[in-house]
Design a protein around this motif. Structure first.
Motif, mmCIF file in Angstrom:
data_model
loop_
_atom_site.group_PDB
_atom_site.id
_atom_site.type_symbol
_atom_site.label_atom_id
_atom_site.label_comp_id
_atom_site.label_asym_id
_atom_site.label_seq_id
_atom_site.Cartn_x
_atom_site.Cartn_y
_atom_site.Cartn_z
ATOM 1 N N GLY A 54 34.701 41.257 57.169
ATOM 2 C CA GLY A 54 34.688 41.086 54.895
ATOM 3 C C GLY A 54 34.428 42.043 55.294
ATOM 4 N N GLU B 5 36.780 38.602 46.709
ATOM 5 C CA GLU B 5 37.910 39.462 47.203
ATOM 6 C C GLU B 5 38.073 40.425 46.544
ATOM 7 N N THR B 7 40.369 43.619 44.879
ATOM 8 C CA THR B 7 41.843 44.209 44.835
ATOM 9 C C THR B 7 41.277 45.270 43.593
ATOM 10 N N ARG B 53 37.796 37.050 42.982
ATOM 11 C CA ARG B 53 38.368 37.972 42.693
ATOM 12 C C ARG B 53 38.010 38.719 42.464
#
Lengths: 216, 110
Positions: A54, B5, B7, B53
């Motif tokens: 990760g 995640e 981005t 996210r």
């Protein structure tokens, strides 16, 4: 130590001693469980190192030096500076953006590094308390002989007691010099209101900042 | 903090596309926009917010400054407090709220 009076060695700092002692005790407690990695100082992981799960690659320019590291995306800028880059001058106070002890400069602007992710600052210029002053050597150490004027003023005016909030106070104060701020003490207090000092050194902090602003 | 995640959106359209993947725009959204972090990361540390996210919109190519009118400020989500203050002061405007009160009564004790 064999001597009952500990010898004072100029090359042995308190931090280095504590780090080595903690590493040694952890290694002996966990003998057989990869003691070499525990005893070794956690220097900045190079990008060439095997990736941990990760982790994402990030390049930070910290105090003028490019640092290519891998961090977990959850890592705050504060933890990255302290734990990965071993720049422990920046302090963790509340870890919730309320005390200002973790203030650093990102591209010249002051931010609470505890409420900022390291991955957000890929490619950006970070300045910590270690990077202030002409004495900065580029290796994470400035010298007490060549302080930034704000650092010198904090010393001259006793702008601290315990010193825990001081690096954040000074980083905020240095950023304040480049911000629109009125001339009065009250204007300084307003712009320094994000930095809390539990010892109550506020009058001396304001005096130190005003001294630098007035160029005296 | 739950992992997520990360981005980065380079323009508003990309941010909107990423946001459209969220279940809902309100509580429980699994996509959150990151515009500095000071009102999101503290909640994520407490597991109040657990997005899957994070979309960083600090480098969107949208104009960063607040459009100024005579009596009000309309900052965009990625406008910083400091930049707003600088723009207002440089245009000779008045600061709202406490800053204005402090400036008006700076000689009296707080």
């Amino acid at each position: 130590m064999a001597d009952d009076a500990p010898a004072r060695r100029p090359d042995l700092t308190r931090r280095a001693f504590l780090t080595a002692a903690a590493g040694a005790s952890a290694a002996s407690a966990l003998a057989g469980c990869a003691p070499t990695s525990l005893a070794a100082p956690r220097a900045a992981a190079a990008v060439d190192d095997p990736p941990t799960a990760g982790a994402v690659p990030v390049t930070l320019r910290v105090n003028g030096k490019e640092q290519r590291i891998r961090v977990d995306p959850r890592t705050t800028l504060l933890d990255c500076l302290r734990e990965t880059l071993l720049l422990t001058g920046t302090k963790k106070g509340c870890d919730h953006g309320q005390c200002g002890a973790c203030t650093v400069h990102v591209s010249g602007r002051r931010v609470n590094s505890c409420l900022s992710l390291a991955v957000m600052h890929d490619g950006e210029e970070i300045t910590t308390i270690e990077g202030l002053g002409e004495g900065y050597l580029g290796e994470g150490l400035g010298t007490p002989e060549a302080l930034h004027p704000m650092q010198a003023a904090f010393v001259a005016f006793d702008g601290y007691q315990c010193g825990y909030c001081t690096s954040g106070q000074i980083m905020s104060a240095v950023a304040l010099l480049g911000e629109p701020c009125g001339p009065e003490d009250a204007d300084v207090k307003e712009l320094m209101s994000g930095n809390i000092c539990r010892c109550g050194a506020y009058p001396n902090i304001v005096a130190a900042i005003q001294r630098v602003r007035r160029g005296a | 903090m739950r992992t997520f995640e990360f981005t980065r959106a380079s323009d508003p359209a990309a941010a909107v596309r990423a946001g459209a993947q969220a279940k809902t725009a309100q509580q429980g959204a699994d996509v959150r926009f990151l515009a500095g972090g000071t009102t999101l990361l503290d909640l994520m540390k407490l597991n109040v917010e657990t997005p899957a996210r994070l979309v960083d919109i600090m480098r969107c190519s949208a104009p960063p400054g607040p459009p100024l009118r005579a009596t009000s400020i309309s900052p965009s989500p990625r406008t910083t407090h400091t930049s707003t203050k600088i723009r207002v002061v440089m245009r000779g405007g008045n600061l709202p709220g406490r800053a204005a009160r402090d400036a008006a009564g700076s000689s009296s004790p707080p």
